[in-house]
Structure formats: C-alpha cells, structure tokens
Design a protein around this motif. Structure first.
Motif, short mmCIF file in Angstrom:
data_model
loop_
_atom_site.label_atom_id
_atom_site.label_comp_id
_atom_site.label_asym_id
_atom_site.label_seq_id
_atom_site.Cartn_x
_atom_site.Cartn_y
_atom_site.Cartn_z
N LEU A 250 0.67 -1.28 0.23
CA LEU A 250 0.05 0.05 -0.04
C LEU A 250 0.92 1.43 -0.02
CD1 LEU A 250 -2.74 -0.92 2.75
CD2 LEU A 250 -3.02 -0.73 0.10
N ALA A 251 2.08 1.17 0.37
CA ALA A 251 2.91 2.35 0.31
C ALA A 251 3.28 2.93 -0.84
CB ALA A 251 4.30 2.04 1.01
N ILE A 252 2.79 2.44 -1.79
CA ILE A 252 3.09 3.10 -3.41
C ILE A 252 1.89 4.02 -3.68
CG2 ILE A 252 4.44 1.18 -4.23
CD1 ILE A 252 1.89 0.34 -5.97
N LEU A 253 0.69 4.09 -2.92
CA LEU A 253 -0.46 4.55 -3.14
C LEU A 253 -0.27 6.22 -2.70
CD1 LEU A 253 -3.12 2.26 -2.32
CD2 LEU A 253 -2.38 2.84 -4.72
N PRO A 254 -0.92 7.31 -3.25
CA PRO A 254 -0.62 8.56 -2.95
C PRO A 254 -1.42 8.96 -1.71
CG PRO A 254 -1.93 8.41 -4.77
CD PRO A 254 -1.52 7.13 -4.55
N LEU B 207 -4.83 7.02 1.09
CA LEU B 207 -5.36 5.56 1.57
C LEU B 207 -6.83 6.10 1.95
CD1 LEU B 207 -2.17 3.99 3.08
CD2 LEU B 207 -3.59 3.33 1.02
N THR B 208 -7.67 5.00 2.50
CA THR B 208 -8.79 4.90 3.10
C THR B 208 -8.54 3.87 4.29
OG1 THR B 208 -9.92 3.26 1.76
CG2 THR B 208 -10.39 5.42 1.11
N LEU B 209 -9.34 3.99 5.40
CA LEU B 209 -9.21 2.88 6.46
C LEU B 209 -9.64 1.78 5.71
CD1 LEU B 209 -10.99 5.25 9.22
CD2 LEU B 209 -8.55 4.41 9.16
N ALA B 210 -10.47 1.50 4.85
CA ALA B 210 -11.05 0.27 4.39
C ALA B 210 -9.93 -0.34 3.80
CB ALA B 210 -12.00 0.29 3.33
N GLN B 211 -8.95 0.26 3.08
CA GLN B 211 -7.63 -0.36 2.25
C GLN B 211 -6.72 -0.97 3.28
OE1 GLN B 211 -7.09 3.25 0.13
NE2 GLN B 211 -6.77 1.81 -1.81
N LEU B 212 -6.89 -0.22 4.90
CA LEU B 212 -5.89 -0.73 5.73
C LEU B 212 -6.57 -1.92 6.58
CD1 LEU B 212 -4.73 2.86 6.62
CD2 LEU B 212 -3.34 1.18 5.78
N SER B 213 -7.59 -1.99 6.34
CA SER B 213 -8.23 -3.34 7.20
C SER B 213 -7.41 -4.31 7.21
CB SER B 213 -9.74 -3.52 6.66
OG SER B 213 -10.28 -4.57 7.48
N GLY B 214 -7.18 -4.91 8.22
CA GLY B 214 -6.28 -6.26 8.36
C GLY B 214 -4.82 -5.91 8.42
N VAL B 215 -4.46 -4.59 8.23
CA VAL B 215 -3.05 -4.59 8.52
C VAL B 215 -2.75 -4.41 9.96
CG1 VAL B 215 -1.12 -2.87 7.83
CG2 VAL B 215 -2.79 -3.29 6.25
N PRO B 216 -1.90 -5.14 10.51
CA PRO B 216 -1.53 -5.20 11.94
C PRO B 216 -1.08 -3.76 12.46
CG PRO B 216 0.09 -6.50 10.89
CD PRO B 216 -0.79 -6.19 9.76
N VAL B 217 -1.47 -3.37 13.57
CA VAL B 217 -1.07 -2.06 14.16
C VAL B 217 -0.07 -2.24 15.33
CG1 VAL B 217 -2.13 0.36 15.24
CG2 VAL B 217 -3.25 -0.89 13.26
N ARG C 100 -12.93 0.22 13.64
CA ARG C 100 -12.91 0.70 12.43
C ARG C 100 -14.30 1.22 12.17
NH1 ARG C 100 -7.83 -0.35 9.79
NH2 ARG C 100 -6.47 0.06 11.66
N PRO C 101 -14.72 2.02 11.08
CA PRO C 101 -15.80 2.35 11.04
C PRO C 101 -16.87 1.38 10.65
CG PRO C 101 -14.27 4.12 10.07
CD PRO C 101 -13.73 2.92 10.48
N ASP C 102 -16.48 0.37 10.13
CA ASP C 102 -17.52 -0.99 9.82
C ASP C 102 -17.57 -2.03 10.96
OD1 ASP C 102 -14.83 -2.02 9.73
OD2 ASP C 102 -14.81 -3.02 7.83
N GLY C 103 -17.15 -1.48 12.19
CA GLY C 103 -17.11 -2.20 13.12
C GLY C 103 -16.08 -3.15 13.28
N SER C 104 -15.23 -3.39 12.51
CA SER C 104 -14.29 -4.62 12.53
C SER C 104 -13.21 -4.14 13.43
CB SER C 104 -13.53 -4.82 11.20
OG SER C 104 -12.94 -3.69 10.80
N ARG C 105 -12.54 -5.16 14.42
CA ARG C 105 -11.66 -4.78 15.23
C ARG C 105 -10.06 -4.86 14.69
NH1 ARG C 105 -14.11 -2.99 19.75
NH2 ARG C 105 -12.02 -2.66 20.59
N VAL C 106 -9.20 -4.27 15.20
CA VAL C 106 -8.06 -4.09 14.79
C VAL C 106 -7.05 -5.30 15.21
CG1 VAL C 106 -5.65 -2.82 15.00
CG2 VAL C 106 -7.86 -1.51 14.81
N ARG C 107 -6.14 -5.72 14.39
CA ARG C 107 -5.34 -6.87 14.64
C ARG C 107 -3.94 -6.20 14.98
NH1 ARG C 107 -1.81 -10.31 11.49
NH2 ARG C 107 -2.54 -9.17 9.49
N TYR C 108 -3.39 -6.79 16.21
CA TYR C 108 -2.31 -5.80 16.92
C TYR C 108 -0.95 -6.57 16.43
CZ TYR C 108 -5.51 -2.60 18.89
OH TYR C 108 -6.32 -1.65 19.26
#
Length: 309
Positions: A183-187, A189-199, A219-227
């Motif tokens: 994803l680092a090549i994109l100018p 991002l949206t939060l949806a695109q970052l879904s599933g990326v560990p924090v 996240r806005p869609d209710g999904s929980r973050v993977r740490y």
C-alpha cells in the motif's frame, strides 16, 4: 520467635521483602537490589523480628514464603505504595511552594509551536517559575500526571476522566507504513484499504481508550484491529514499522519531525484529525503553578498561536 513486636518495620525492609518475594532467591534478590546477600539476609531477619513472625522459610535448596509471609505480602505492597504516593504528593507540594513546574512531553510535542508559545508566555508572566521539561514514554505520559511525577503534560487526547484539558491545536493524522508494504506506493489511502494490516500495540499500563483512538479500533465498519508488537517509545515504534511488522497512525507533523529510511507517511482521506492539548489533574487545577501555565495556555490560544497545523 516471640510474639511481641518491639519496633515497626521500616519501608526499606518492606521493599527488600517485596523483591525477595518475587525472586525467591537471596542471591538473585541481592543482585537486583545492589546489596550483598548477607546484608539482605540480615535485613529480612530484622524484619521478622520486628513483625514477630517468620515471612520466609529457608532451606539449603529453596526459599518459600511462610503462611504469614503470604498473608503479609499484599499488606507490604500496599504500605510501600502508600509511602511512594505520599512522597509524590509531598514532592508536588514542594514544587508548588518553590515555584517549580515539571512539564511532561511525548514525541515531538516539546518542539511544537503551540508548546513553545505556552512555555514562553509562562516565563514572561512568571519569571520566578522554574520549568523542567521531561520526555515521557508512551506508557508514562498519563501515568506521570496520576502519580504526580509531572504537574502538567502536553498530550494528544483522548484522556481519562480525572484529567482536564486545554485544546491547543488540531492537525490531520496520517498512516505510517513500511516502504516495502504494497500500500505504500499509493498517494493516499482509506481506512478500508488498511483493514487487516496489523497495528503496533501499547504497553498494558497505557489507557485503552487512548490507544483505541490512535489505532482507530474499532474501524468505521465495526471490525476490530489486529495488533502487532508492543512498542514503548517513538524510536521503537518507527523501528517496528520500518521492519514491516506493523503500521500505525501518527500526527501529520511526524513527516517533519520523524523522517526515517524505510518509512512512508500517507494521507488517509477518511481519518479524523488529532488534537494537541495541555493536560493536568482535575483536582490540582487551582495550584498556583498549574494555574499559571493554564492561563498561559489560554493566552497563547487567544493570541492565535494554536492555529490548526
């Protein structure tokens, strides 16, 4: 051993007992305390004499807490914690009487224009006040207020209910990703695109409501973050991100203050902004030095130093 108690145990002896209870080994406990093993053993015997009961059972191979030692252990912890709390409160009162103010900052907050403006106005209005800046790790920035190791802290909210704030500035948050991440090549991002990326995660003493905001969890869609890995300060955070182990969200100013090889900061179009604020304990708001810096913060705001970044 007799049942009468001739003297009260010292706080020092209780601290030694607590360390020994964790190690259950005189040699390891003595090394951790930077004293000799015979000196530790003598102090524990003296503690037992003062208490009138044995707290440890010694054999040639093992060391265990006696039944009395197990019962007294939480009381010893509470007694030591109470003395530590008394010392912190006394130190805070001494700072107030002497006009000394301990100001905590985290990350690059000390370099921000609004922070410099507040401290400059404080010194102009109260030249007799001595200010000491301390840089705090992630796990310490709110605990330092609660434990009165800092009188005020420049923070990025949210904070717990016992803390009051004066808002200073607002700025966007950005995603911090390894340059090797797809994803680092994109100018942008949206939060949806970052879904599933560990924090990256925080130490357990960090209030969860603070890191939930910074991790955007849920996240806005209710999904929980993977740490991913736990980090304790900005350098360990940046190292973890650069290694591709996790990502994080940071204030936009991180681009200027924390440029690093292997890291890319990317705008996130649907990410809420962050704020900077001066924080103090609600119950200490009327103390003279805290009142002085609160007034300086209000004046800085009125003069326009806290415009959005």
């Amino acid at each position: 051993m007799g049942v009468s108690v001739s003297k009260e145990p010292s706080v020092h002896q209780l601290r030694l007992f607590l360390t020994l209870s964790e190690e259950l080994h005189f040699g390891r406990a003595a090394a951790r305390l930077f004293i000799t093993q015979p000196a530790l053993s003598q102090q524990i015997r003296e503690l037992e004499n003062r208490l009138g009961v044995r707290v440890v059972e010694r054999t040639s191979r093992t060391l265990t807490l006696t039944e009395a030692g197990q019962v007294l252990l939480p009381e010893a912890r509470a007694a030591v914690a109470a003395v530590d709390r008394l010392r912190r409160v006394a130190d805070a009162q001494l700072r107030q009487v002497s006009g000394r103010l301990v100001v905590g900052t985290m990350g690059a907050e000390a370099s921000m224009a609004h922070t410099r403006a507040v401290l400059s106005l404080l010194q102009d209005r109260h030249p007799e006040t001595t200010v000491r800046l301390v840089n705090l790790a992630f796990g310490d920035h709110l605990a330092a207020l609660a434990q009165q190791e800092a009188d005020v802290v420049f923070v990025r909210p949210p904070v717990t209910d016992d803390i009051e704030l004066h808002h200073l500035a607002t700025e966007p948050r950005v995603a911090c990703l390894s340059t090797g991440h797809p994803l680092a090549i994109l100018p942008r991002l949206t939060l949806a695109q970052l879904s599933g990326v560990p924090v990256v995660d925080m130490p357990e003493q960090v209030p969860r409501l603070w890191w939930d905001f910074w991790a955007v969890d849920p996240r806005p869609d209710g999904s929980r973050v993977r740490y991913g890995p736990v980090v304790t300060d900005m350098e360990s955070l940046l190292h973890t991100v650069a290694a591709g182990e996790a990502m994080c969200f940071l204030p936009k100013a991180a681009r200027e203050y924390f440029p690093r090889a292997g890291i890319r900061y990317i705008d996130v179009v649907d990410l809420t902004p962050s704020t900077s604020a001066l924080a103090w304990l609600r119950r200490r708001r009327s103390e003279s030095t805290i009142r002085a810096i609160r007034h300086a913060a209000h004046e800085a705001t009125n003069r326009g130093y806290s415009e959005a970044i």
